[in-house]
Design an enzyme around this catalytic site. Structure first.
Site, short mmCIF file in Angstrom:
data_model
loop_
_atom_site.label_atom_id
_atom_site.label_comp_id
_atom_site.label_asym_id
_atom_site.label_seq_id
_atom_site.Cartn_x
_atom_site.Cartn_y
_atom_site.Cartn_z
N GLU A 342 2.59 -8.93 -0.15
CA GLU A 342 1.05 -8.68 0.89
C GLU A 342 0.30 -9.59 0.07
OE1 GLU A 342 0.94 -4.27 2.39
OE2 GLU A 342 0.46 -4.16 0.47
C1 ACM Z 1 4.87 -2.25 -0.29
O1 ACM Z 1 4.65 -1.09 0.52
N1 ACM Z 1 3.48 -2.85 -0.18
C2 ACM Z 1 6.04 -2.52 -1.02
#
Ligand code: ACM
Ligand code: ZN
Length: 768
Positions: A342
């Site tokens: 992310e």
């Molecule tokens: C995650 O759940 N962002 C690894």
């Protein structure tokens, strides 16, 4: 004669008691690979000896066993070395024997009425033998205080055991919320009890940096604290904050204490230092490490933030390498987790330093720049004798050569990495995200979302995917993840973690072919007594039944199936609006629905406990008629708008580039973050009938048919599917899909099913 009759009575009594002798029960979690039940039991008493043979570690395990028994039993068992290799009377023997076969953690355990023998070719196996004995003993043995009037018996048994996977982990996010040392130790104790061997300590986040780094004191002074915290759920209503400063960090001394505590239980602590994203807290302390130079704040709400480490600034690498030097000094684990998930690329795409780096390194896009970042960190860690683990985003732009991938967005990333010859740890959000609701979301305390029952966790088969046997060897294990945005208290962490983590332990340990959910759930009920003594705040409600569809929609009639999530329970239902009880209709087979109503159902277990009430609406649909003409061209007209969108309506109004797409999809021309799509055309229906549509997106999307909103999947979120059923007459329908991507993961899909639930090839019915 009198004497003879007395003798006969005695014989009869003896025979009867012999017949009545209770069979032993073996409520082990995880269950062993091979267990042979035996009659009788061994009782540990004040003259029982604990003996050992082998390395210093075998003495360590023997001593740990004696120390474990002492508080509850008051027995101070003598621990001594032995030359003997077999079972010795009134002795618990831990024998390390290099000539035995078996992987790390494998062991043999024999309990007879005379004594106990644990054998293994490695100390971890001896330790797991100890955990098995522990679980075979009365639950009271877990007490930290003296328990009187209890026999410390161990049922006779023969066990040959070994783990199915070498990596069996549980993660804890201490960034979103911070948890005290005692809780971290208890968390590790529970891992040991379940023969898990990795504690993945997620130490840095946008909302808090939790590890003291001596060279960068502002990480503890500034990055470890936020001014306030979001109240309630991020996605619901106006955002409100509690106005309370929040935070904390572990000193290096404390972190070392945790490493040692875990090592004493044969558990490795893998630290995670997130990069290049989820780094806003660090940037708040050292703003020069961001692309814009700040100022930044430690985040006070959840989500994915655009402020990330600048990939063009050498100081960033100096900082991270310095941090990692201290991290490596504290944590001896072979693996260091570097995050990688992310990471929005918006700042990099605008930053002169990042652009320069991309040019110099020949990166064709920002994903390749992320790949450069990860490669560089990997090279540094490899040079220091360590290997990296990263979330599955590290595949994007090219995987670093020695990286192990943690597959979280389902299993796709893991499979791709395994195909490329990389090791993989499976931690799919579909099965192993313990922050998801485990029961009726309306009745449970606030959680992030999702719905993940114990049985679904248990059902996971890491080897079920699309891999050859050779590729599948790269799946080294499994892990449950505990993200704590919505878990401010340690009690609540336990509530969300257990017993689902018990299921993960068994998935990691026991061969798939030997797994049996009903048997597991029955064993758990006994296992819970142990948790009671240990003071574990586990979830133990009778689970609601699951419906085959969330909403029954029909033209003439439809069927609703109910699935039992609670073992040994019976399901009852009503359709007149009343609350079902055990006097209501017993569910035996699919319910036929012919009229609009609300079906209410409960599960009632053998102890008479009822689940929450499941409610399913049944709605009669009227036919809709198409109002358009077929288009001349295949596919849909697509408008691609770049910019930051927060809802679909903003995309509808924006200007954009005109393209054509063959299906409901993201065109390859789209950037990775911050864009919107409007897809328009017509849908041709060839036959009157009921059709189901499922619109999945990350982030928001909406489906319009005949200019009417039929699926609303709007807002910032991960991949979520929403469904609608429609009764459609033969004809042509205007169709429009709006979508926006606001950072983090991305995805868009529309599926169409006919009345039999068969998937249709949507693109064949689209034109514009
Ligand atoms: C995650 O759940 N962002 C690894
Ligand atoms: Zn930059």
């Amino acid at each position: 004669m009198k004497q003879l009759s007395t003798l006969l009575v005695a014989i009869v009594v003896l025979l009867a008691s012999g017949c009545e002798q209770k069979s032993n029960e073996y409520n082990l979690v995880p269950y062993p690979q091979q267990l042979k039940a035996q009659q009788g039991s061994f009782t540990i008493n004040e003259s029982t000896i604990v003996s050992y043979q082998g390395s210093e570690n075998s003495r360590f395990v023997a001593q740990a066993f004696a120390d474990f028994i002492e508080p509850a039993s008051g027995l101070q068992l003598q621990v001594e070395a032995t030359e003997k290799g077999g079972l010795v009377k009134n002795t618990v023997c831990f024998i390390e024997d290099a000539s035995l076969e078996g992987v790390e953690g494998s062991y043999q355990l024999v309990v007879t009425k005379d004594g106990i023998l644990v054998k293994s070719n490695n100390p971890v196996g001896l330790f797991y033998g100890f955990q098995t004995i522990r679980q075979l003993m009365p639950a009271e043995v877990e007490s930290k205080e003296l328990v009187k009037n209890t026999d410390w018996t161990v049922p006779a048994v023969e066990i040959t055991d070994a783990p199915n996977f070498s990596y069996r982990g549980l993660h804890l996010d201490v960034g979103r919320h911070f948890f005290p040392m005692d809780f971290i130790k208890k968390y590790i104790d529970l891992l040991a009890l379940h023969k898990m061997n990795v504690f993945h300590w997620h130490l840095t986040e946008d909302q808090g940096w939790r590890l003291e780094i001596k060279k960068y004191p502002k990480l503890a002074e500034i990055a470890a604290f936020r001014d306030e915290t979001l109240v309630g759920h991020l996605g619901v209503g106006e955002r409100q904050y509690d106005g309370k400063r929040y935070g904390g960090y572990y000193t290096q001394e404390e972190a070392r204490e945790i490493v040692q505590y875990a090592a004493d239980r044969f558990i490795t602590v893998i630290p995670e230092i997130e990069l290049p994203g989820h780094a806003q807290a660090a940037l708040a302390a050292y703003p020069e490490l961001g692309c814009t130079g700040g100022p930044y704040e430690v985040a006070n709400e959840w989500g994915v933030f655009k402020e990330v480490y600048c990939a063009g600034n050498e100081e960033v690498f100096t900082f991270l390498e310095d941090v990692l030097v201290e991290v490596m000094d504290i944590f001896p684990s072979k693996y260091i987790h570097i995050g990688g998930d992310e990471c929005p690329k918006a700042r990099w795409e605008e930053c002169p330093k990042c652009k320069k780096r991309m040019q110099a390194e020949g990166c064709k896009d920002a994903h390749e720049l992320q790949s450069y970042f990860i490669h560089r960190i990997e090279k540094f860690l490899n040079a220091n004798g360590r290997d990296i683990i990263g979330w599955d985003e590290i595949l994007e732009g090219g995987l670093a050569p020695n990286a192990t991938v943690m597959s979280w967005r389902g299993i796709k990333g893991g499979e791709e990495a395994a195909k490329q010859g990389h090791n993989v740890i499976m931690t799919p959000n579909t099965h192993f995200y313990l922050d998801y609701y485990q029961n009726n979301p309306q009745k449970e305390p606030l959680a992030i979302g999702g719905y993940l029952t114990l049985s679904k966790v248990y059902s996971y088969n890491p080897m079920a995917g699309d891999l050859t046997a050779e590729e599948a060897k790269h799946i080294i294990g499994v892990q449950g993840n505990v993200w704590t945005e919505y878990m401010p208290e340690s009690d609540y962490v336990e509530y969300m973690t257990y017993p689902r983590a018990c299921a993960i332990a068994e998935v990691g340990w026991l061969d798939f072919s030997k797994r049996d959910y009903e048997a597991f759930a029955r064993r758990l009920q006994i296992h819970f007594k142990r948790f009671d003594v240990m003071g574990v705040n586990y979830f133990d409600k009778v689970l609601m039944p699951s419906p085959s569809v969330d909403k029954v929609e029909f033209i003439d009639q439809a069927k609703l199936e109910l699935f039992d999530n609670a073992i040994g329970a019976k399901l009852y239902y009503t359709s007149d609006g009343s609350i079902p009880t055990d006097k209501s209709t017993l569910y035996q087979s699919a319910i036929t629905v012919k009229e609009e109503c609300t079906i209410k159902a409960v599960a009632i277990d053998s102890r008479g406990r009822a689940s929450d009430v499941l409610e399913v609406q049944a709605q009669k649909l009227s036919f809709i008629e198409g109002i358009a003409e077929p288009g001349e061209n295949k596919g849909l007209a697509c408008k691609l708008a770049t910019g930051k969108f927060e809802k679909c309506s903003e995309v509808d109004e924006a200007n954009g580039k005109r393209l054509v797409v063959t299906d409901v999809m993201i065109p390859s021309e789209a950037p990775h973050d911050n864009f919107g799509l409007s897809l328009e055309g017509v849908l041709s229906i060839e036959q009157d009938g009921l059709y189901q549509f499922a619109l999945g997106s990350d982030d928001g999307s909406q489906l319009y048919l005949n200019d009417r909103l039929v699926i609303d999947n709007d807002g910032f979120h991960g991949m979520i599917y929403k469904k609608a059923s429609l009764a459609l007459k033969k004809g042509t329908y205007p169709v429009k899909v709006l979508f926006f991507e606001g950072g983090g993961g991305e995805g868009l899909r529309l599926e169409m099913m006919n009345v039999d639930g068969d998937k249709m090839q949507l693109s064949e019915y689209l034109s514009h």
